[in-house]
Design a protein around this motif. Structure first.
Motif, mmCIF file in Angstrom:
data_model
loop_
_atom_site.group_PDB
_atom_site.id
_atom_site.type_symbol
_atom_site.label_atom_id
_atom_site.label_comp_id
_atom_site.label_asym_id
_atom_site.label_seq_id
_atom_site.Cartn_x
_atom_site.Cartn_y
_atom_site.Cartn_z
ATOM 1 N N GLU A 9 80.974 33.713 45.265
ATOM 2 C CA GLU A 9 81.208 32.396 45.621
ATOM 3 C C GLU A 9 83.122 32.177 46.047
ATOM 4 O O GLU A 9 84.072 33.186 45.544
ATOM 5 N N ASN A 10 83.320 30.131 46.259
ATOM 6 C CA ASN A 10 84.579 30.288 46.580
ATOM 7 C C ASN A 10 85.908 31.556 47.605
ATOM 8 O O ASN A 10 86.391 31.710 47.092
ATOM 9 N N LEU A 11 84.665 31.871 48.646
ATOM 10 C CA LEU A 11 85.957 32.441 49.459
ATOM 11 C C LEU A 11 85.893 31.412 50.613
ATOM 12 O O LEU A 11 85.709 30.249 50.543
ATOM 13 N N ILE A 12 87.480 32.084 51.649
ATOM 14 C CA ILE A 12 87.403 31.575 51.801
ATOM 15 C C ILE A 12 86.891 31.658 53.701
ATOM 16 O O ILE A 12 87.082 32.643 53.810
ATOM 17 N N ILE A 13 86.264 30.925 54.436
ATOM 18 C CA ILE A 13 85.205 31.141 55.533
ATOM 19 C C ILE A 13 86.062 32.147 57.301
ATOM 20 O O ILE A 13 87.271 31.273 56.436
ATOM 21 N N GLY A 14 86.190 32.552 56.660
ATOM 22 C CA GLY A 14 87.107 33.337 57.905
ATOM 23 C C GLY A 14 87.296 34.133 58.015
ATOM 24 O O GLY A 14 87.861 35.341 58.696
ATOM 25 N N LYS A 15 87.771 34.182 56.432
ATOM 26 C CA LYS A 15 88.559 35.005 56.036
ATOM 27 C C LYS A 15 88.072 37.168 55.828
ATOM 28 O O LYS A 15 86.403 36.996 55.137
ATOM 29 N N SER A 16 88.499 38.030 55.708
ATOM 30 C CA SER A 16 88.235 39.135 55.714
ATOM 31 C C SER A 16 87.986 40.175 54.064
ATOM 32 O O SER A 16 89.509 39.405 53.915
ATOM 33 N N TYR A 17 86.805 39.873 53.484
ATOM 34 C CA TYR A 17 86.824 40.880 52.285
ATOM 35 C C TYR A 17 86.840 42.179 52.496
ATOM 36 O O TYR A 17 85.369 42.473 52.843
ATOM 37 N N THR A 18 86.841 42.969 51.702
ATOM 38 C CA THR A 18 86.094 44.484 51.039
ATOM 39 C C THR A 18 85.598 44.102 49.796
ATOM 40 O O THR A 18 86.376 43.590 49.440
ATOM 41 N N ALA A 32 84.122 36.340 56.122
ATOM 42 C CA ALA A 32 83.076 35.106 54.625
ATOM 43 C C ALA A 32 82.521 34.393 55.719
ATOM 44 O O ALA A 32 83.242 33.450 56.834
ATOM 45 N N THR A 33 81.362 34.254 56.274
ATOM 46 C CA THR A 33 80.486 33.295 57.206
ATOM 47 C C THR A 33 80.480 31.746 56.081
ATOM 48 O O THR A 33 80.024 30.608 56.999
ATOM 49 N N LYS A 34 80.268 31.364 54.588
ATOM 50 C CA LYS A 34 79.960 30.775 53.433
ATOM 51 C C LYS A 34 81.349 30.472 52.780
ATOM 52 O O LYS A 34 81.488 31.806 52.159
ATOM 53 N N THR A 35 81.706 30.138 52.147
ATOM 54 C CA THR A 35 82.046 29.697 50.685
ATOM 55 C C THR A 35 81.384 30.703 50.058
ATOM 56 O O THR A 35 81.427 31.720 48.604
ATOM 57 N N SER A 36 80.415 30.864 49.406
ATOM 58 C CA SER A 36 79.258 31.075 48.821
ATOM 59 C C SER A 36 78.353 32.024 49.202
ATOM 60 O O SER A 36 78.248 31.932 50.218
ATOM 61 N N GLY A 37 77.883 33.246 48.985
ATOM 62 C CA GLY A 37 76.702 34.276 49.540
ATOM 63 C C GLY A 37 76.668 35.262 48.513
ATOM 64 O O GLY A 37 77.669 35.649 47.602
ATOM 65 N N THR A 38 75.705 36.699 49.859
ATOM 66 C CA THR A 38 75.659 37.823 49.259
ATOM 67 C C THR A 38 75.952 39.065 49.812
ATOM 68 O O THR A 38 75.526 38.505 51.175
ATOM 69 N N VAL A 39 76.456 39.948 49.602
ATOM 70 C CA VAL A 39 76.648 41.051 50.425
ATOM 71 C C VAL A 39 75.712 41.834 49.522
ATOM 72 O O VAL A 39 75.708 42.125 48.753
#
Length: 163
Positions: A3-12, A41-48
Motif C-alpha cells: 500500500e501507499n507506493l508511488i506509481i512509476g517507481k521501482s521497488y524490490t 508500481a502501476t497502482k499505489t496498492s496491489g500485490t506481487v
C-alpha cells in the motif's frame, strides 16, 4: 500486499523463509532460503507474488514463515516480519507409520489367503480442522506394489507424534 507506493517507481521485495520454532532463517546447503523480485508500481496498492523454491524433504514437521522487506533505491521502506502470522506460514506435515500383522500384533504375518496388516499412522504439524486422506499401498521387497492386493484403509485412530 503493498500500500501507499508511488506509481512509476521501482521497488524490490526480498523474502526469507524462517523456522517458526527457532525464529531463525532456514538454510539449505549453507544458504538461507530467499527470494526477491523487482517491480514498478502501476497502482499505489496491489500485490506481487514472491516465489520460494526449496527442497522441503528436510523440513518435515516444520512450519515455515515468510518474512518480507520492501526496498526503494536500496532503502528498506517497509517490512512484514511476524513469526506468529498464520497468513505468512506454511505447514509441512510429517507422518510415521508402524505396520504389524493385525492378528498377531507383531512384525511377522501369518500365512493365509487373507492377511490384515494394521498400520498405525502418527502425524505432526497438520492444520486442526482440515480434512486429510490416508492412503496405503502394499509394497514388496523390491519396492514394487503388490499386484492383486486388496487395500482397505480403515482409520480407527490418528495420533500426534510426541504426544
Amino acid at each position: 500486499k503493498y500500500e501507499n507506493l508511488i506509481i512509476g517507481k521501482s521497488y524490490t521485495v526480498k523474502g526469507t523463509l524462517m523456522d517458526k520454532d527457532t525464529g531463525k532463517a532456514i538454510t539449505q546447503n549453507g544458504k538461507e532460503i530467499t527470494s526477491e523480485m523487482t517491480f514498478t508500481a502501476t497502482k499505489t496498492s496491489g500485490t506481487v507474488n514472491l516465489l520460494f523454491n526449496y527442497d522441503s524433504n528436510a523440513l518435515e514437521g516444520k512450519t515455515t514463515v515468510a518474512f518480507e522487506k520492501l526496498f526503494h533505491n536500496d532503502i528498506d521502506v517497509a517490512r512484514h516480519e511476524d513469526i506468529s502470522d498464520e497468513n505468512q506460514s506454511v505447514h509441512i506435515p510429517k507422518i510415521h507409520t508402524t505396520a504389524t500383522d493385525a492378528s498377531t500384533n507383531d512384525k511377522e504375518c501369518v500365512i493365509g489367503s487373507t492377511v490384515t496388516i494394521k498400520d498405525v499412522v502418527r502425524y505432526e504439524n497438520l492444520i486442526p480442522g482440515k480434512e486429510y486422506t490416508v492412503k496405503g499401498t502394499v509394497i514388496d521387497e523390491d519396492n514394487l506394489p503388490v499386484i492383486g492386493a486388496n487395500i482397505m484403509v480403515k482409520v480407527t485412530r490418528l495420533s500426534a507424534l510426541n504426544s
